[in-house]
Design an enzyme around this catalytic site. Structure first.
Site, PDB file in Angstrom:
ATOM      1  N   SER A   1       0.845  -1.202   0.000  1.00  0.00           N
ATOM      2  CA  SER A   1       0.000   0.000   0.000  1.00  0.00           C
ATOM      3  C   SER A   1       0.877   1.249   0.000  1.00  0.00           C
ATOM      4  CB  SER A   1      -0.898   0.021   1.236  1.00  0.00           C
ATOM      5  OG  SER A   1      -1.406   1.325   1.419  1.00  0.00           O
TER       6      SER A   1
ATOM      7  N   HIS B   1      -1.266  -1.267  -4.278  1.00  0.00           N
ATOM      8  CA  HIS B   1      -2.548  -0.935  -3.649  1.00  0.00           C
ATOM      9  C   HIS B   1      -2.603   0.578  -3.409  1.00  0.00           C
ATOM     10  CE1 HIS B   1      -5.985  -2.031  -0.975  1.00  0.00           C
ATOM     11  NE2 HIS B   1      -5.556  -1.036  -0.208  1.00  0.00           N
TER      12      HIS B   1
ATOM     13  N   ASP C   1      -4.824   3.731  -1.881  1.00  0.00           N
ATOM     14  CA  ASP C   1      -5.889   4.035  -0.928  1.00  0.00           C
ATOM     15  C   ASP C   1      -6.418   5.450  -1.122  1.00  0.00           C
ATOM     16  OD1 ASP C   1      -6.033   1.673   0.887  1.00  0.00           O
ATOM     17  OD2 ASP C   1      -3.904   2.128   1.144  1.00  0.00           O
TER      18      ASP C   1
ATOM     19  N   HIS D   1      -8.352   1.064  -3.950  1.00  0.00           N
ATOM     20  CA  HIS D   1      -9.251   0.877  -2.799  1.00  0.00           C
ATOM     21  C   HIS D   1      -9.889   2.228  -2.493  1.00  0.00           C
ATOM     22  CE1 HIS D   1      -9.478  -0.085   1.822  1.00  0.00           C
ATOM     23  NE2 HIS D   1     -10.669   0.019   1.267  1.00  0.00           N
TER      24      HIS D   1
ATOM     25  N   MET E   1     -12.074   4.500  -0.464  1.00  0.00           N
ATOM     26  CA  MET E   1     -12.741   4.727   0.826  1.00  0.00           C
ATOM     27  C   MET E   1     -13.475   6.051   0.711  1.00  0.00           C
ATOM     28  SD  MET E   1      -9.630   3.370   3.181  1.00  0.00           S
ATOM     29  CE  MET E   1      -8.492   3.415   1.796  1.00  0.00           C
TER      30      MET E   1
ATOM     31  N   MET F   1     -11.411  -5.799   5.603  1.00  0.00           N
ATOM     32  CA  MET F   1     -10.598  -4.838   6.361  1.00  0.00           C
ATOM     33  C   MET F   1     -10.322  -5.422   7.746  1.00  0.00           C
ATOM     34  SD  MET F   1      -9.961  -2.347   4.374  1.00  0.00           S
ATOM     35  CE  MET F   1      -9.032  -1.408   5.603  1.00  0.00           C
TER      36      MET F   1
ATOM     37  N   GLY G   1      -8.985   4.093   6.927  1.00  0.00           N
ATOM     38  CA  GLY G   1      -8.692   5.511   7.126  1.00  0.00           C
ATOM     39  C   GLY G   1      -7.243   5.820   7.454  1.00  0.00           C
ATOM     40  N   PHE G   2      -6.558   4.869   8.083  1.00  0.00           N
ATOM     41  CA  PHE G   2      -5.186   5.140   8.499  1.00  0.00           C
ATOM     42  C   PHE G   2      -4.321   3.887   8.388  1.00  0.00           C
ATOM     43  CE2 PHE G   2      -8.028   7.989  10.712  1.00  0.00           C
ATOM     44  CZ  PHE G   2      -7.426   9.228  10.517  1.00  0.00           C
ATOM     45  N   GLY G   3      -3.057   4.107   8.054  1.00  0.00           N
ATOM     46  CA  GLY G   3      -2.099   3.011   8.094  1.00  0.00           C
ATOM     47  C   GLY G   3      -1.578   2.848   9.513  1.00  0.00           C
TER      48      GLY G   3
ATOM     49  N   GLY H   1      -4.802  -4.269   6.415  1.00  0.00           N
ATOM     50  CA  GLY H   1      -4.688  -3.606   7.701  1.00  0.00           C
ATOM     51  C   GLY H   1      -3.922  -4.423   8.735  1.00  0.00           C
ATOM     52  N   GLY H   2      -2.812  -3.876   9.209  1.00  0.00           N
ATOM     53  CA  GLY H   2      -2.051  -4.535  10.270  1.00  0.00           C
ATOM     54  C   GLY H   2      -1.384  -5.831   9.845  1.00  0.00           C
TER      55      GLY H   2
ATOM     56  N   GLY I   1       1.151  -2.013   4.227  1.00  0.00           N
ATOM     57  CA  GLY I   1       1.648  -0.648   4.087  1.00  0.00           C
ATOM     58  C   GLY I   1       2.885  -0.441   4.923  1.00  0.00           C
ATOM     59  N   SER I   2       2.678  -0.166   6.226  1.00  0.00           N
ATOM     60  CA  SER I   2       3.825   0.170   7.073  1.00  0.00           C
ATOM     61  C   SER I   2       4.823  -0.975   7.192  1.00  0.00           C
ATOM     62  CB  SER I   2       3.362   0.638   8.450  1.00  0.00           C
ATOM     63  OG  SER I   2       2.274  -0.115   8.897  1.00  0.00           O
TER      64      SER I   2
HETATM   65  C1  DX5 Z   1      -6.229   1.724   5.611  1.00  0.00           C
HETATM   66  C2  DX5 Z   1      -5.779   1.320   4.235  1.00  0.00           C
HETATM   67  C3  DX5 Z   1      -4.668   0.374   4.192  1.00  0.00           C
HETATM   68  C4  DX5 Z   1      -3.393   0.855   4.865  1.00  0.00           C
HETATM   69  C5  DX5 Z   1      -2.807  -0.343   5.534  1.00  0.00           C
HETATM   70  O1  DX5 Z   1      -7.401   2.421   5.524  1.00  0.00           O
HETATM   71  O2  DX5 Z   1      -6.856   0.733   3.513  1.00  0.00           O
HETATM   72  O3  DX5 Z   1      -4.402  -0.067   2.856  1.00  0.00           O
HETATM   73  O4  DX5 Z   1      -2.449   1.408   3.985  1.00  0.00           O
HETATM   74  O5  DX5 Z   1      -1.740   0.060   6.295  1.00  0.00           O
HETATM   75  P1  DX5 Z   1      -0.969  -0.934   7.274  1.00  0.00           P
HETATM   76  O6  DX5 Z   1      -0.490  -2.085   6.445  1.00  0.00           O
HETATM   77  O7  DX5 Z   1       0.123  -0.069   7.802  1.00  0.00           O
HETATM   78  O8  DX5 Z   1      -1.963  -1.360   8.315  1.00  0.00           O
HETATM   79 ZN    ZN Z   2      -6.386  -0.197   1.540  1.00  0.00          ZN
END
Ligand code: DX5
Ligand code: ZN
Length: 214
Positions: A6, A31, A33, A64, A66, A135, A140-142, A174-175, A195-196
């Site tokens: 992501s 991916h 977002d 994706h 949102m 999800m 909304g947040f990484g 997510g996570g 992502g992270s």
């Molecule tokens: C959150 C996004 C994810 C996000 C995941 O709303 O849809 O794609 O980037 O981030 P991580 O992998 O850090 O949880």
């Molecule tokens: Zn996403």
């Protein structure tokens, strides 16, 4: 296992080297977002940024959305050359039609569920979709902690897809890290967003390779 890093966790001031890393990695998708500040309490990036990114990235795009009323943006997402368009079930008043419109535009139709939306809510459209995205954090947040109940949800989704002989991809977002990724693989996931865990790593390409081997 398919892997979709992501971009949300990348450094937006210096995208090109990170996009080249993705191109040279074993990633299956990139991916993207998109957040509108209405469906989720955050705003990320939109079409001008994705257009520039799509010119550099050689991997297929997994977009994706949102956002509210995602069906209004189908032709713009198609014009990016996206392979997958993911819409939230919670954001679509007429989900069946939205799925058909995405497919008619030549993309794979992805339907995404927030943590509080049950898999069973898709029973009447499951045969229509190309990808189901669970999800495992609130969108909304990484960088948020993984919601453990998602593992059960993935197993339930795998069961629902198998029961109708669906070949749809089962994606989780997510996570995701090596531990949660392993458990999700066991539960039946076929594609992981990270992502992270990818962009925060010293050797992101190596992390992508390890996740792929799950
Ligand atoms: C959150 C996004 C994810 C996000 C995941 O709303 O849809 O794609 O980037 O981030 P991580 O992998 O850090 O949880
Ligand atoms: Zn996403």
């Amino acid at each position: 296992m398919k892997v979709a890093p992501s971009l949300l966790a990348a450094n937006f001031a210096d995208l090109r080297p990170q996009l080249e890393m993705i191109n040279n990695s074993e990633a299956d998708y990139l991916h993207l977002d998109v957040m509108d500040g209405v469906f989720v309490p955050n705003i990320s990036f939109g079409f001008p940024v994705m257009k520039s990114v799509s010119k550099v990235v050689t991997k297929p795009l997994d977009v994706h959305l949102m956002i509210v009323e995602p069906d209004r943006w189908i032709s713009q997402v198609r014009d990016l050359g996206a392979k997958v368009m993911n819409v939230h079930a919670e954001a679509c008043t007429h989900l069946y039609s939205t799925i058909q419109h995405i497919k008619q535009a030549g993309m794979k139709a992805g339907v995404t569920l927030c943590p509080a939306t049950p898999v069973s809510s898709l029973v009447d459209v499951i045969a229509e979709i190309d990808l189901l995205l669970i999800m495992s954090v609130e969108p909304g947040f990484g960088g948020q902690p993984f919601i453990r109940h998602s593992i059960k949800k993935v197993a339930e989704a795998r069961e629902m897809l198998s029961s109708i002989g669906s070949k749809a991809e089962l994606e989780v977002d997510g996570g995701v890290n090596m531990q949660t990724g392993f458990e999700l693989a066991q539960a039946g996931a076929s594609m992981l967003v990270a992502g992270s865990f990818v962009f925060g790593a010293e050797d992101p390409a190596n992390v992508i390779r390890s996740l792929r081997a799950l």
